[in-house]
Design a protein around this motif. Structure first.
Motif, mmCIF file in Angstrom:
data_model
loop_
_atom_site.group_PDB
_atom_site.id
_atom_site.type_symbol
_atom_site.label_atom_id
_atom_site.label_comp_id
_atom_site.label_asym_id
_atom_site.label_seq_id
_atom_site.Cartn_x
_atom_site.Cartn_y
_atom_site.Cartn_z
ATOM 1 N N HIS A 147 0.790 -1.246 0.000
ATOM 2 C CA HIS A 147 0.000 0.000 0.000
ATOM 3 C C HIS A 147 0.817 1.289 0.000
ATOM 4 O O HIS A 147 0.249 2.354 -0.209
ATOM 5 C CB HIS A 147 -1.038 -0.007 1.134
ATOM 6 C CG HIS A 147 -0.508 0.311 2.485
ATOM 7 N ND1 HIS A 147 -1.222 1.057 3.406
ATOM 8 C CD2 HIS A 147 0.660 -0.012 3.090
ATOM 9 C CE1 HIS A 147 -0.516 1.170 4.508
ATOM 10 N NE2 HIS A 147 0.609 0.536 4.353
ATOM 11 N N HIS A 148 2.128 1.202 0.227
ATOM 12 C CA HIS A 148 2.949 2.425 0.110
ATOM 13 C C HIS A 148 3.513 2.607 -1.298
ATOM 14 O O HIS A 148 4.121 3.641 -1.589
ATOM 15 C CB HIS A 148 4.111 2.395 1.109
ATOM 16 C CG HIS A 148 3.677 2.482 2.535
ATOM 17 N ND1 HIS A 148 2.828 3.474 2.994
ATOM 18 C CD2 HIS A 148 3.956 1.696 3.619
ATOM 19 C CE1 HIS A 148 2.607 3.291 4.293
ATOM 20 N NE2 HIS A 148 3.274 2.221 4.688
ATOM 21 N N ASP A 185 -4.477 -0.388 7.661
ATOM 22 C CA ASP A 185 -3.081 -0.446 8.087
ATOM 23 C C ASP A 185 -2.805 0.861 8.837
ATOM 24 O O ASP A 185 -3.349 1.910 8.480
ATOM 25 C CB ASP A 185 -2.172 -0.567 6.860
ATOM 26 C CG ASP A 185 -0.693 -0.707 7.204
ATOM 27 O OD1 ASP A 185 -0.154 -1.822 7.072
ATOM 28 O OD2 ASP A 185 -0.072 0.303 7.617
ATOM 29 N N VAL A 186 -1.953 0.816 9.845
ATOM 30 C CA VAL A 186 -1.764 2.010 10.690
ATOM 31 C C VAL A 186 -1.055 3.143 9.958
ATOM 32 O O VAL A 186 -1.092 4.288 10.393
ATOM 33 C CB VAL A 186 -0.994 1.643 11.980
ATOM 34 C CG1 VAL A 186 0.512 1.527 11.731
ATOM 35 C CG2 VAL A 186 -1.270 2.655 13.089
ATOM 36 N N HIS A 187 -0.441 2.818 8.831
ATOM 37 C CA HIS A 187 0.256 3.846 8.058
ATOM 38 C C HIS A 187 -0.636 4.323 6.898
ATOM 39 O O HIS A 187 -1.551 3.606 6.486
ATOM 40 C CB HIS A 187 1.587 3.285 7.541
ATOM 41 C CG HIS A 187 2.453 2.750 8.645
ATOM 42 N ND1 HIS A 187 2.626 1.405 8.887
ATOM 43 C CD2 HIS A 187 3.165 3.406 9.600
ATOM 44 C CE1 HIS A 187 3.421 1.245 9.943
ATOM 45 N NE2 HIS A 187 3.755 2.439 10.392
ATOM 46 N N ASP A 273 -0.718 -3.436 12.156
ATOM 47 C CA ASP A 273 0.244 -2.600 12.864
ATOM 48 C C ASP A 273 -0.418 -1.474 13.659
ATOM 49 O O ASP A 273 0.283 -0.688 14.297
ATOM 50 C CB ASP A 273 1.318 -2.055 11.909
ATOM 51 C CG ASP A 273 0.788 -1.655 10.554
ATOM 52 O OD1 ASP A 273 -0.448 -1.563 10.402
ATOM 53 O OD2 ASP A 273 1.595 -1.424 9.641
ATOM 54 N N GLY A 315 0.788 -4.437 6.418
ATOM 55 C CA GLY A 315 1.801 -4.518 7.465
ATOM 56 C C GLY A 315 1.357 -5.303 8.686
ATOM 57 O O GLY A 315 0.360 -6.032 8.663
ATOM 58 N N TYR A 317 3.835 -5.994 12.453
ATOM 59 C CA TYR A 317 5.248 -6.298 12.689
ATOM 60 C C TYR A 317 5.535 -6.955 14.033
ATOM 61 O O TYR A 317 6.692 -7.110 14.399
ATOM 62 C CB TYR A 317 6.062 -5.005 12.500
ATOM 63 C CG TYR A 317 5.813 -4.442 11.118
ATOM 64 C CD1 TYR A 317 6.405 -5.030 9.998
ATOM 65 C CD2 TYR A 317 4.905 -3.409 10.910
ATOM 66 C CE1 TYR A 317 6.126 -4.573 8.723
ATOM 67 C CE2 TYR A 317 4.620 -2.951 9.639
ATOM 68 C CZ TYR A 317 5.233 -3.533 8.549
ATOM 69 O OH TYR A 317 4.945 -3.094 7.288
HETATM 70 ZN ZN LIG Z 1 1.788 -0.290 7.992
#
Ligand SMILES: [Zn+2]
Length: 378
Positions: A147-148, A185-187, A273, A315, A317
């Protein structure tokens, strides 16, 4: 085990566990920087393999319809990425020591390009299976994540944007007209935002810890442009939030946005994450929270798009906690209970995150102001 009410696709491939993230911890190991080599990079594939093995060991696998990944074609990937990016990844994958997704902190080993094509292909296969009706919903436990990855640049451990590849496939090959992405996702889901910025056919919603990664994107005023105006929805959350704020965000913003957009398919880039034990962010969602989010979004999918929803692994981790969170989500999708509970609940259960705090409510309500823009853009 409880009765199974839905047919749930599940996809894993052994090579997803062979992604080689190198000997750095988060940044590459370096004598000058004082970063000693370490055997487990923070994005080491063992974390995801442990989730897969729990799906098997718990017996949940027997209630899932196993799907098999084939590599995405070059044409599949080129729908969302520049040829120069794809060519560079292939060239670096042929090098003895592999290459990097693009930002210098996302290494992959020799042949890592082939695994990236296989992850994108897994996303396509899960999407195809759901849209064709072969299964009702699906969980694709793919790796590397995606996703990044932006149109011209891999970053944040992501080489190709698996979700974007699947969304473009659904639009161009499966005949759909509207696809929604709900990225928890947390990002920040910067990749799909970049790729679909001007697309009227994709609603891209991202829930993330404010300024976690990338630190310069994911703000509420990034709403898409051109024909895609209003169709990027960012819900940046203050650090420290847990089950309560995520549930509130789904109820107040995400689901109303989906109702306004009326997608024919929902894709969920699903990271773990935002979990309370994750080393790369500072949110506090517990396994029971991810279960609840899954129930909310799948119920919404039933109402909005005949239940068509595909979860795509991003993610997460913590090798300890990701399997626990993931099992709960897949159980919820399948309508099956294996009886394996969150073993960490006695430790993390009282740490907080169940109460919606005023500043968390404020952040979500501010994002709610974007809802009329989605309706008007139709
Ligand atoms: Zn993430």
């Amino acid at each position: 085990m409880t009765d199974q009410t839905t047919r749930t696709g599940y996809l894993w491939n052994t090579l997803y566990g062979w992604v080689d993230t190198g000997s750095g911890g988060l940044a590459p190991s370096s004598v000058a920087a004082g970063l000693q080599p370490i055997s487990h990079h923070v994005a080491h594939p063992d974390t995801k393999r442990r989730l897969h093995e729990l799906v098997v060991a718990s017996g949940l696998i027997e209630h899932l319809h196993e799907l098999s990944a084939s590599p995405a074609s070059r044409a599949d990937v080129l729908r969302v990425h520049d040829a120069a990016h794809v060519d560079r990844i292939i060239a670096e994958g042929a090098q003895p020591k592999g290459g990097d997704a693009g930002d210098g902190v996302s290494p992959f080993g020799q042949g890592g390009d082939a695994i990236a094509f296989l992850a994108a292909g897994g996303a396509i296969e899960a999407t195809r299976a759901v849209v064709s009706g072969e299964v009702d919903r699906a969980y694709a436990l793919i790796n590397p994540p995606g996703h990044h990855a932006e149109r011209a640049l891999g970053r944040g451990f992501c080489i190709f944007n698996n979700t974007a590849v699947a969304a473009a496939y659904a639009l161009e090959e499966l005949g759909l007209e509207r696809v929604a992405i709900v990225d928890w996702d947390v990002h920040h889901g910067n990749g799909a935002q970049d790729i679909f910025w001007e697309s009227p056919q994709v609603l891209n919603i991202s829930l993330h810890q404010n300024r976690c990664f990338p630190s310069d994107s994911g703000f509420r005023d990034e709403n898409g442009g051109g024909e895609g105006a209003g169709r990027s929805v960012n819900i940046p959350l203050p650090p420290g939030g847990g089950n309560a704020v995520y549930e509130y965000a789904l109820e107040q913003v995400v689901i109303p946005a989906l109702e306004a957009f009326e997608p024919q398919l929902i894709l969920v880039p699903c990271g773990f994450d935002a979990a309370i034990m994750d080393p790369l962010a500072r949110m506090m969602v517990r396994a029971d929270g991810f279960r609840r989010l899954t129930r909310l979004i799948t119920d919404a999918a039933e109402r909005i798009c005949d239940g068509r929803i595909v979860f795509l692994q991003e993610g997460g981790y913590s090798p300890y906690y990701v399997p626990c969170c993931g099992l709960g989500v897949i159980e919820e999708l399948a309508g099956v209970t294996t009886g394996i509970a969150d073993a960490y609940e006695p430790i993390v259960g009282a740490m907080g995150g169940d109460e919606l705090l005023a500043h968390e409510r404020e952040a979500v309500d501010a994002a709610g102001a974007l809802l009329p823009g989605i309706t008007a853009a139709r």
